[in-house]
Write an enzyme that holds these catalytic residues in place. Structure first.
Site, short mmCIF file in Angstrom:
data_model
loop_
_atom_site.label_atom_id
_atom_site.label_comp_id
_atom_site.label_asym_id
_atom_site.label_seq_id
_atom_site.Cartn_x
_atom_site.Cartn_y
_atom_site.Cartn_z
N GLY A 72 0.85 -1.19 0.00
CA GLY A 72 0.00 0.00 0.00
C GLY A 72 0.88 1.23 0.00
O GLY A 72 1.78 1.35 -0.84
N GLU A 73 0.68 2.10 0.94
CA GLU A 73 1.50 3.30 1.04
C GLU A 73 1.99 3.41 2.49
O GLU A 73 1.20 3.65 3.41
CB GLU A 73 0.69 4.53 0.62
CG GLU A 73 1.50 5.54 -0.17
CD GLU A 73 2.61 6.16 0.67
OE1 GLU A 73 3.75 6.29 0.19
OE2 GLU A 73 2.35 6.50 1.83
N SER A 74 3.29 3.21 2.66
CA SER A 74 3.82 3.04 4.02
C SER A 74 3.62 4.28 4.89
O SER A 74 3.36 4.15 6.09
CB SER A 74 5.30 2.67 3.96
OG SER A 74 6.03 3.66 3.27
N CYS A 104 6.09 -5.22 0.42
CA CYS A 104 6.26 -3.87 -0.12
C CYS A 104 6.12 -2.79 0.97
O CYS A 104 7.04 -2.63 1.76
CB CYS A 104 5.31 -3.67 -1.29
SG CYS A 104 5.88 -2.38 -2.41
N ARG A 133 12.96 3.31 0.42
CA ARG A 133 11.60 3.40 -0.12
C ARG A 133 11.65 3.87 -1.58
O ARG A 133 12.50 4.67 -1.94
CB ARG A 133 10.84 4.41 0.77
CG ARG A 133 9.41 4.54 0.48
CD ARG A 133 8.73 5.30 1.61
NE ARG A 133 7.47 5.82 1.12
CZ ARG A 133 7.30 7.08 0.76
NH1 ARG A 133 8.27 7.96 0.87
NH2 ARG A 133 6.13 7.45 0.29
N ILE A 162 5.85 -2.97 -7.46
CA ILE A 162 5.06 -1.77 -7.71
C ILE A 162 5.60 -0.65 -6.82
O ILE A 162 5.40 -0.66 -5.61
CB ILE A 162 3.57 -2.01 -7.42
CG1 ILE A 162 3.05 -3.22 -8.23
CG2 ILE A 162 2.74 -0.76 -7.72
CD1 ILE A 162 1.67 -3.70 -7.81
N ARG A 163 6.33 0.25 -7.43
CA ARG A 163 6.95 1.35 -6.68
C ARG A 163 7.58 0.81 -5.39
O ARG A 163 7.32 1.26 -4.27
CB ARG A 163 5.91 2.42 -6.35
CG ARG A 163 6.49 3.80 -6.36
CD ARG A 163 5.46 4.86 -6.10
NE ARG A 163 6.14 6.14 -5.99
CZ ARG A 163 5.72 7.14 -5.25
NH1 ARG A 163 4.63 7.03 -4.54
NH2 ARG A 163 6.38 8.27 -5.22
N HIS A 203 5.03 -8.34 -4.38
CA HIS A 203 3.67 -8.64 -3.92
C HIS A 203 3.26 -10.08 -4.24
O HIS A 203 2.56 -10.31 -5.23
CB HIS A 203 2.67 -7.71 -4.63
CG HIS A 203 2.81 -6.28 -4.25
ND1 HIS A 203 2.14 -5.72 -3.19
CD2 HIS A 203 3.54 -5.28 -4.79
CE1 HIS A 203 2.43 -4.44 -3.09
NE2 HIS A 203 3.29 -4.15 -4.05
N GLU A 205 1.00 -11.63 -3.04
CA GLU A 205 -0.46 -11.73 -2.88
C GLU A 205 -1.21 -11.45 -4.18
O GLU A 205 -2.43 -11.66 -4.23
CB GLU A 205 -0.94 -10.79 -1.76
CG GLU A 205 -0.87 -9.29 -2.04
CD GLU A 205 0.50 -8.68 -1.77
OE1 GLU A 205 1.50 -9.43 -1.65
OE2 GLU A 205 0.59 -7.43 -1.70
#
Ligand code: GLN
Length: 223
Positions: A72-74, A104, A133, A162-163, A203, A205
């Protein structure tokens, strides 16, 4: 009908499994559900024989055998960990040896040091590692590759970045499980384990390859 009943009656009496046996067979694994790809981890864990539950509250965290920190977005998850008063309870459970898996953004949160993040971002120090990051570049630089994952049979694993972050330093006792095999980022560390805590830059998942989730569920059963 009669026959069926007869067979049920004739079946040997089996002692009910104890709570401990049941937990070992089907561990309760929380997915931190503040932001990110929660649903994908829930689905993967269920397919691997765990009982997945959402974790947003301290009481929910207290009830799980282990925790997954999703992608997601840490920095958003970090902020929400503060809002939901989960930071210290989570640090305490990790210190006490709770198994955890982060993908991630989850890897970033599990680090003991994070580079290129916001100055106010929090991390959990579940693994003695420095993570950079967004290390592979921006969203448009997201990519997929096949890599070898230590200890997993059945060939290379398709890894979706992904990023994504990478691991820039690992402490003693941290096992490197996978590195980027080739290209401009060859050799970069993208999967690690320290004790019962596992983290991947990518990822697992989202690909349908459940081997990392299986490895984690087995590790939780053994813990
Ligand atoms: N770049 C994101 C972060 O900083 C991580 C990306 C991901 O989880 N796919 O948290």
């Amino acid at each position: 009908m009669a026959r069926k009943l007869c067979r049920v009656n004739a079946s040997p009496v089996v002692a009910p499994a104890t709570a401990v046996q049941q937990a070992a067979a089907r561990p309760t694994i929380g997915v931190l559900a503040l932001q990110g790809d929660v649903r994908e981890h829930i689905a993967a864990l269920a397919l691997c024989g765990a009982d997945p539950v959402l974790v947003r509250r301290e009481s929910e965290l207290a009830a799980v055998d282990a925790l997954v920190l999703p992608g997601g977005e840490s920095t958003a998850i970090s902020k929400l960990l503060g809002v939901f008063e989960l930071l210290e309870p989570l640090r305490a459970r990790l210190r006490a040896g709770m198994p955890a898996f982060g993908s991630c953004a989850g890897m970033i949160l599990l680090a003991s040091e994070v580079l290129d993040t916001r100055p106010d971002a929090q991390h959990l120090s579940g693994i003695d590692m420095t993570v950079r990051r967004n290390a592979f570049g921006r969203q448009v630089d997201s990519f997929e590759t096949d890599l070898d994952f230590a200890g997993l049979d059945d060939g290379p694993m398709r890894a979706v970045f992904i990023r994504a972050p990478w691991v820039e330093r690992v402490g003693d006792g941290v096992e490197v499980l996978a590195t980027v095999p080739d290209g401009p980022f060859a050799g970069r560390i993208v999967a690690v384990r320290q004790g019962n805590v596992v983290a991947t830059s990518f990822h697992p998942e989202v690909t349908g390859d459940l081997r990392v989730h299986h490895l984690f569920v087995d590790l939780v059963r053994a813990a």
